[in-house]
Design a protein around this motif. Structure first.
Motif, PDB file in Angstrom:
ATOM      1  N   LEU A 112       0.844  -1.193   0.000  1.00  0.00           N
ATOM      2  CA  LEU A 112       0.000   0.000   0.000  1.00  0.00           C
ATOM      3  C   LEU A 112       0.879   1.243   0.000  1.00  0.00           C
ATOM      4  O   LEU A 112       1.833   1.338   0.774  1.00  0.00           O
ATOM      5  N   VAL A 113       0.551   2.190  -0.863  1.00  0.00           N
ATOM      6  CA  VAL A 113       1.204   3.498  -0.865  1.00  0.00           C
ATOM      7  C   VAL A 113       0.128   4.565  -0.730  1.00  0.00           C
ATOM      8  O   VAL A 113      -1.058   4.311  -0.990  1.00  0.00           O
ATOM      9  N   VAL A 114       0.546   5.778  -0.331  1.00  0.00           N
ATOM     10  CA  VAL A 114      -0.437   6.831  -0.087  1.00  0.00           C
ATOM     11  C   VAL A 114      -0.512   7.837  -1.226  1.00  0.00           C
ATOM     12  O   VAL A 114      -1.430   8.656  -1.266  1.00  0.00           O
ATOM     13  N   SER A 115       0.445   7.782  -2.146  1.00  0.00           N
ATOM     14  CA  SER A 115       0.516   8.796  -3.193  1.00  0.00           C
ATOM     15  C   SER A 115       0.582   8.165  -4.577  1.00  0.00           C
ATOM     16  O   SER A 115       1.308   7.187  -4.782  1.00  0.00           O
ATOM     17  N   PRO A 116      -0.133   8.721  -5.557  1.00  0.00           N
ATOM     18  CA  PRO A 116      -0.006   8.220  -6.928  1.00  0.00           C
ATOM     19  C   PRO A 116       1.401   8.419  -7.493  1.00  0.00           C
ATOM     20  O   PRO A 116       1.824   7.684  -8.377  1.00  0.00           O
ATOM     21  N   VAL A 117       2.119   9.415  -6.952  1.00  0.00           N
ATOM     22  CA  VAL A 117       3.514   9.610  -7.370  1.00  0.00           C
ATOM     23  C   VAL A 117       4.340   8.397  -6.962  1.00  0.00           C
ATOM     24  O   VAL A 117       5.162   7.892  -7.744  1.00  0.00           O
ATOM     25  N   GLU A 118       4.137   7.909  -5.738  1.00  0.00           N
ATOM     26  CA  GLU A 118       4.871   6.745  -5.263  1.00  0.00           C
ATOM     27  C   GLU A 118       4.422   5.470  -5.978  1.00  0.00           C
ATOM     28  O   GLU A 118       5.231   4.570  -6.238  1.00  0.00           O
ATOM     29  N   MET A 176      -1.537  14.874  -4.398  1.00  0.00           N
ATOM     30  CA  MET A 176      -2.867  15.201  -3.869  1.00  0.00           C
ATOM     31  C   MET A 176      -3.793  15.784  -4.918  1.00  0.00           C
ATOM     32  O   MET A 176      -4.889  16.244  -4.584  1.00  0.00           O
ATOM     33  N   GLN A 177      -3.382  15.780  -6.186  1.00  0.00           N
ATOM     34  CA  GLN A 177      -4.212  16.282  -7.284  1.00  0.00           C
ATOM     35  C   GLN A 177      -4.659  17.736  -7.041  1.00  0.00           C
ATOM     36  O   GLN A 177      -5.816  18.104  -7.274  1.00  0.00           O
ATOM     37  N   LEU A 178      -3.722  18.568  -6.567  1.00  0.00           N
ATOM     38  CA  LEU A 178      -4.023  19.963  -6.242  1.00  0.00           C
ATOM     39  C   LEU A 178      -3.483  20.883  -7.336  1.00  0.00           C
ATOM     40  O   LEU A 178      -2.449  20.613  -7.943  1.00  0.00           O
ATOM     41  N   ARG A 179      -4.191  22.007  -7.544  1.00  0.00           N
ATOM     42  CA  ARG A 179      -3.797  22.972  -8.575  1.00  0.00           C
ATOM     43  C   ARG A 179      -3.676  24.357  -7.952  1.00  0.00           C
ATOM     44  O   ARG A 179      -4.598  24.825  -7.254  1.00  0.00           O
ATOM     45  N   ASP A 180      -2.547  24.989  -8.210  1.00  0.00           N
ATOM     46  CA  ASP A 180      -2.272  26.311  -7.649  1.00  0.00           C
ATOM     47  C   ASP A 180      -3.336  27.307  -8.082  1.00  0.00           C
ATOM     48  O   ASP A 180      -3.641  27.439  -9.276  1.00  0.00           O
ATOM     49  N   GLY A 181      -3.909  28.009  -7.126  1.00  0.00           N
ATOM     50  CA  GLY A 181      -4.914  29.017  -7.406  1.00  0.00           C
ATOM     51  C   GLY A 181      -6.326  28.492  -7.473  1.00  0.00           C
ATOM     52  O   GLY A 181      -7.282  29.275  -7.453  1.00  0.00           O
ATOM     53  N   ARG A 191      -7.589  31.473   9.831  1.00  0.00           N
ATOM     54  CA  ARG A 191      -7.968  31.839   8.462  1.00  0.00           C
ATOM     55  C   ARG A 191      -7.179  31.060   7.412  1.00  0.00           C
ATOM     56  O   ARG A 191      -7.697  30.789   6.327  1.00  0.00           O
ATOM     57  N   ILE A 192      -5.946  30.680   7.724  1.00  0.00           N
ATOM     58  CA  ILE A 192      -5.098  29.978   6.753  1.00  0.00           C
ATOM     59  C   ILE A 192      -4.271  28.919   7.480  1.00  0.00           C
ATOM     60  O   ILE A 192      -3.759  29.167   8.582  1.00  0.00           O
ATOM     61  N   ALA A 193      -4.134  27.753   6.856  1.00  0.00           N
ATOM     62  CA  ALA A 193      -3.176  26.744   7.308  1.00  0.00           C
ATOM     63  C   ALA A 193      -1.947  26.818   6.418  1.00  0.00           C
ATOM     64  O   ALA A 193      -2.064  27.004   5.199  1.00  0.00           O
ATOM     65  N   VAL A 194      -0.752  26.698   7.012  1.00  0.00           N
ATOM     66  CA  VAL A 194       0.478  26.768   6.236  1.00  0.00           C
ATOM     67  C   VAL A 194       1.215  25.435   6.323  1.00  0.00           C
ATOM     68  O   VAL A 194       1.219  24.777   7.364  1.00  0.00           O
ATOM     69  N   ALA A 195       1.842  25.036   5.206  1.00  0.00           N
ATOM     70  CA  ALA A 195       2.584  23.769   5.145  1.00  0.00           C
ATOM     71  C   ALA A 195       3.872  23.995   4.360  1.00  0.00           C
ATOM     72  O   ALA A 195       3.995  23.586   3.202  1.00  0.00           O
ATOM     73  N   PRO A 196       4.881  24.647   4.975  1.00  0.00           N
ATOM     74  CA  PRO A 196       6.129  24.972   4.258  1.00  0.00           C
ATOM     75  C   PRO A 196       7.169  23.854   4.319  1.00  0.00           C
ATOM     76  O   PRO A 196       8.310  24.063   4.744  1.00  0.00           O
ATOM     77  N   LEU A 197       6.800  22.663   3.871  1.00  0.00           N
ATOM     78  CA  LEU A 197       7.704  21.512   3.883  1.00  0.00           C
ATOM     79  C   LEU A 197       8.675  21.608   2.709  1.00  0.00           C
ATOM     80  O   LEU A 197       8.259  21.893   1.584  1.00  0.00           O
ATOM     81  N   ARG A 198       9.955  21.339   2.991  1.00  0.00           N
ATOM     82  CA  ARG A 198      10.962  21.432   1.930  1.00  0.00           C
ATOM     83  C   ARG A 198      11.455  20.063   1.464  1.00  0.00           C
ATOM     84  O   ARG A 198      12.182  19.971   0.473  1.00  0.00           O
ATOM     85  N   TYR A 199      11.115  19.008   2.174  1.00  0.00           N
ATOM     86  CA  TYR A 199      11.391  17.652   1.710  1.00  0.00           C
ATOM     87  C   TYR A 199      10.420  16.715   2.403  1.00  0.00           C
ATOM     88  O   TYR A 199       9.706  17.105   3.331  1.00  0.00           O
ATOM     89  N   GLY A 200      10.384  15.473   1.948  1.00  0.00           N
ATOM     90  CA  GLY A 200       9.479  14.488   2.522  1.00  0.00           C
ATOM     91  C   GLY A 200       8.938  13.574   1.436  1.00  0.00           C
ATOM     92  O   GLY A 200       9.387  13.619   0.285  1.00  0.00           O
ATOM     93  N   ALA A 201       7.999  12.748   1.799  1.00  0.00           N
ATOM     94  CA  ALA A 201       7.375  11.825   0.849  1.00  0.00           C
ATOM     95  C   ALA A 201       5.953  11.570   1.312  1.00  0.00           C
ATOM     96  O   ALA A 201       5.533  12.002   2.390  1.00  0.00           O
ATOM     97  N   GLY A 202       5.220  10.854   0.484  1.00  0.00           N
ATOM     98  CA  GLY A 202       3.850  10.536   0.864  1.00  0.00           C
ATOM     99  C   GLY A 202       2.911  11.709   0.686  1.00  0.00           C
ATOM    100  O   GLY A 202       3.208  12.691   0.005  1.00  0.00           O
ATOM    101  N   VAL A 203       1.757  11.589   1.324  1.00  0.00           N
ATOM    102  CA  VAL A 203       0.733  12.630   1.285  1.00  0.00           C
ATOM    103  C   VAL A 203       0.674  13.275   2.668  1.00  0.00           C
ATOM    104  O   VAL A 203       0.714  12.590   3.684  1.00  0.00           O
ATOM    105  N   LYS A 204       0.567  14.582   2.701  1.00  0.00           N
ATOM    106  CA  LYS A 204       0.694  15.319   3.957  1.00  0.00           C
ATOM    107  C   LYS A 204      -0.660  15.459   4.646  1.00  0.00           C
ATOM    108  O   LYS A 204      -1.563  16.158   4.164  1.00  0.00           O
ATOM    109  N   GLY A 205      -0.779  14.797   5.781  1.00  0.00           N
ATOM    110  CA  GLY A 205      -2.036  14.815   6.521  1.00  0.00           C
ATOM    111  C   GLY A 205      -2.435  16.193   6.982  1.00  0.00           C
ATOM    112  O   GLY A 205      -3.630  16.497   7.098  1.00  0.00           O
TER     113      GLY A 205
END
Length: 700
Positions: free
Chosen positions: A487-493, A635-640, A599-613
């Motif tokens: 089992l993997v959590v990301s389509p990239v993986e 995560m199939q996300l699009r900027d903006g 008002r906003i959640a921030v996730a400034p990760l610079r490395y890692g793997a998987g999908v970020k909970g």
């Protein structure tokens, strides 16, 4: 004490116990009798709870019971004398109450003492009086006829309730699919377990599971289906009770009526569920005694014959008399899966725990019996209760045997074993293959550790770390090839493994989230939030970058915008993070106040793997996210559209400030983020993937 006196006491005690066992509803021949005697002679252990009981006094100090105009639950207590026990029972109800609105109905079955006059003085109590003695069954049915609640809770008068006694039974009807009947964990006044659900054998004998054992043993602390629950404390929907014509009068005055009701509920296709979180103390034998040859107790044997005749066909599907208790308690044919992870999951600790808990919820929903063990064989009381609430049995010290011994015992019951994380799977794979060779082995990567290590090495330029990452890659790929499913959590993986290990069977089971929805609108929110504990190295780097470079740019322009740091942050690390505008909350039990209030959640990760909970969690609450590319990976996300992306400090700060003041953009990201959760990270998406990964069974 002289030896002769001690022996005399032992003989008398033995004789008493044999009478008690012979008069019990849970007879199973010589083997069962011997087991009961051995259990009685066990020392009381330090783990047994100290129970705060109401005194058994007939002096009537004034007290009142809660009243409600529209009760949801009707508590029905049949009584025949034993006033002191009835008063203590009612005082315990008054003391502990319940969150759900309820009423209390006492049916006085022509008591020979002062029951009627004394109980008539208790405010809030509905007292019904039978003109003649109707027995337990007749009294319960009379109380049900007068009840106003949608749910009926039948309670013996020789019981005392504890916190949560009523609400936890209601939980079964709200949280368990197709629940028809729910029963409590019954405890003796001395703290020993009396019943954790019941087993019925093919010859109509019954067995109270767990009798005389410790009520703190985790094998008695998880919700599960059971053959019957004791009428001393059981809940059923009023409509279903009426449809079944109440307790069957053929068993009057008492005995086997609760078992019959459970079989009737099961015959409708509904479930009978044991609920360990509803704890009731039962002074067993006070109402009807223990002598099979006298009084009401003699109907136990008479009614067993009636029950056997009525349920002949159903009994043919029950376990044979003489079957082992542990096999009989799980005779419903559910497939069995063992899950081994590094630690017992705690949803408040990390996103991996939340994912694992939700996977176990789905497994149970799919019809599986789930047993969990942490690699360190430990679990806190809180964690055991958390797992028990979703129907998972936790193996842990000091209650459970070693994993090797447990596997040897359960090898024939196991259809699957899920090993989570490479450093847990590696040392346990050989044991599982050797001891339980028929079990399908599923390797849950959580994320590809070698990929995270490679990225960390490149980020830091550390050659030693790069060598370790390459070694991890070889080991992790070997595990993937050796297991039946990965089992993997990301389509990239998943795409990466299709190249690295094309022969492997790889399924995508990503994070699993409930959709909480946007519960607070833009104008009522303020500040930023970061969620992530320091046990995960990428979070350490992300927080330091956020505090040192990103947030100062925000705070310098907008000092009123605060930053909340949530997660298991050690005391030694906090001084470097303590700066103007920053609040360090540490680990919290519930993220909702920040998910609903910031008002906003921030996730400034610079490395890692998987999908970020942390990203999924925020979006499940409709909270927009500003993140790096690596934090949004897979995560199939699009900027903006459903997120704002930035990979350097200045751009990240600018994106936060832009979103903080743009309500239209904020709402678009909120709505589309919720859509992303529904499409890719919902229970339905994970359910389909698990079906593909699990072995085929008759019940799934």
């Amino acid at each position: 004490m002289a030896l002769s006196s001690l022996l005399t006491w032992r003989v008398k005690r033995l004789y008493y116990l044999m009478q008690r066992v012979a008069g019990s509803v849970v007879q199973r021949g010589v083997q069962g009798t011997a087991a009961r005697i051995a259990q009685e002679f066990r020392q009381r252990t330090a783990q047994l709870p100290v129970l705060a009981l109401e005194p058994l006094e007939e002096s009537h100090a004034p007290f009142a019971l809660p009243t409600h105009d529209a009760p949801r639950v009707s508590v029905i207590i049949p009584v025949h004398g034993k006033l002191s026990y009835t008063l203590a029972c009612l005082r315990s109800i008054a003391r502990h109450g319940a969150n759900a609105p309820f009423e209390v109905i006492v049916v006085d079955d022509a008591s020979p003492d002062a029951t009627a006059s004394v109980l008539s003085e208790i405010a809030g109590l509905l007292l019904l009086r039978n003109a003649s003695n109707l027995g337990f069954i007749g009294s319960c049915n009379a109380g049900a006829a007068a009840a106003r609640g949608s749910h009926l809770l039948f309670l013996n008068n020789d019981t005392q309730v504890t916190d949560g006694w009523l609400d936890r039974l209601l939980d079964c009807f709200e949280e368990e699919s197709n629940c028809g009947l729910a029963g409590s964990r019954l405890i003796y006044p001395d703290g020993r377990l009396q019943e954790a659900g019941g087993i019925v054998f093919s010859n109509a004998d019954g067995w109270n599971y767990g009798r005389f054992e410790s009520p703190e043993d985790p094998k008695f602390l998880y919700r599960r289906d059971t053959d019957y629950v004791s009428g001393a404390s059981l809940m059923i929907e009023a409509e279903l009770f009426q449809r079944l014509n109440g307790f069957d009068a053929r068993y009057s005055p008492a005995y086997y009526e609760d078992t019959d009701l459970a079989f009737g509920v099961r015959a409708t296709g509904k479930r009978v569920i044991y609920q360990p979180e509803s704890v009731v103390v039962h002074f067993e034998g006070i109402s009807s005694g223990t002598d099979l040859r006298a009084g009401v107790k003699q109907y136990q044997l008479i009614n067993k014959t009636k029950f056997a005749e009525k349920w002949k066909d159903a009994l043919a599907r029950q376990p044979a008399a003489g079957s082992s208790i542990e096999s009989a308690i799980h005779h419903d044919g559910r497939p069995h899966i063992l899950i081994v992870d590094a630690l017992t999951p705690d949803a408040s600790r990390d996103s991996g725990s939340l994912r694992m808990i939700n996977i176990m919820r789905l497994l149970r929903e799919l019809g599986w019996r789930v047993t969990f063990v942490a690699d360190n064989y430990t679990a806190s009381d809180r964690e055991i209760v958390q797992l028990g609430r979703i129907g998972v049995h936790a193996l842990c010290k000091p209650w459970s045997p070693s994993l090797a011994r447990w596997l040897a015992k359960e090898r024939d019951s196991l259809q699957a074993v899920l090993l989570s994380r490479h450093y847990v799977a590696a040392p346990n794979l050989g044991l599982v293959r050797r001891v339980a060779p028929r079990a399908k082995v599923i390797f849950d990567t959580v994320d590809l550790h070698f990929l995270r290590e490679l990225r960390a090495a490149r980020h830091t330029g550390n050659r030693a770390m790069l060598r370790r990452a390459q070694l991890s890659r070889r080991r992790e790929l070997a595990l993937i090839r050796a297991c039946d499913v990965t089992l993997v959590v990301s389509p990239v993986e998943q795409a990466l493994l299709s190249k690295e290990a094309p022969e492997a069977n790889v399924e995508l089971v990503s994070n699993v989230h409930e959709e909480f929805g946007r519960r607070t609108e833009f104008a009522a929110r303020r500040d930023l939030v970061f969620v992530g504990g320091f046990a995960h190295p990428p979070n350490v780097d992300a927080v330091q970058w956020l505090v040192d470079e990103i947030y100062p740019l925000i705070h310098g322009l907008r000092p009123e915008i605060g930053l909340h740091l949530i997660g298991d942050i050690p005391a030694a690390a906090r001084p470097n993070l303590t700066k103007p505008g920053i609040q360090i909350h540490g680990k919290v039990e519930d993220l909702a106040p920040w998910m609903d209030g910031c008002r906003i959640a921030v996730a400034p990760l610079r490395y890692g793997a998987g999908v970020k909970g942390k990203v999924n969690m925020a979006m499940s609450y409709g909270l927009p996210v500003v993140a790096t590319d690596i934090a949004s990976e897979g995560m199939q996300l699009r900027d903006g559209e459903n997120i704002l992306l930035a990979d350097d400090a200045a751009t990240f700060a600018s994106a936060v400030l832009r979103l903080y003041d743009d309500e239209l953009l904020w709402r678009r990201l909120s709505d589309n983020g919720l859509d992303n959760i529904r499409e890719h990270f919902s229970f339905s998406a994970a359910r389909a993937a698990l079906r593909r990964a699990l072995p085929e069974t008759d019940t799934v």
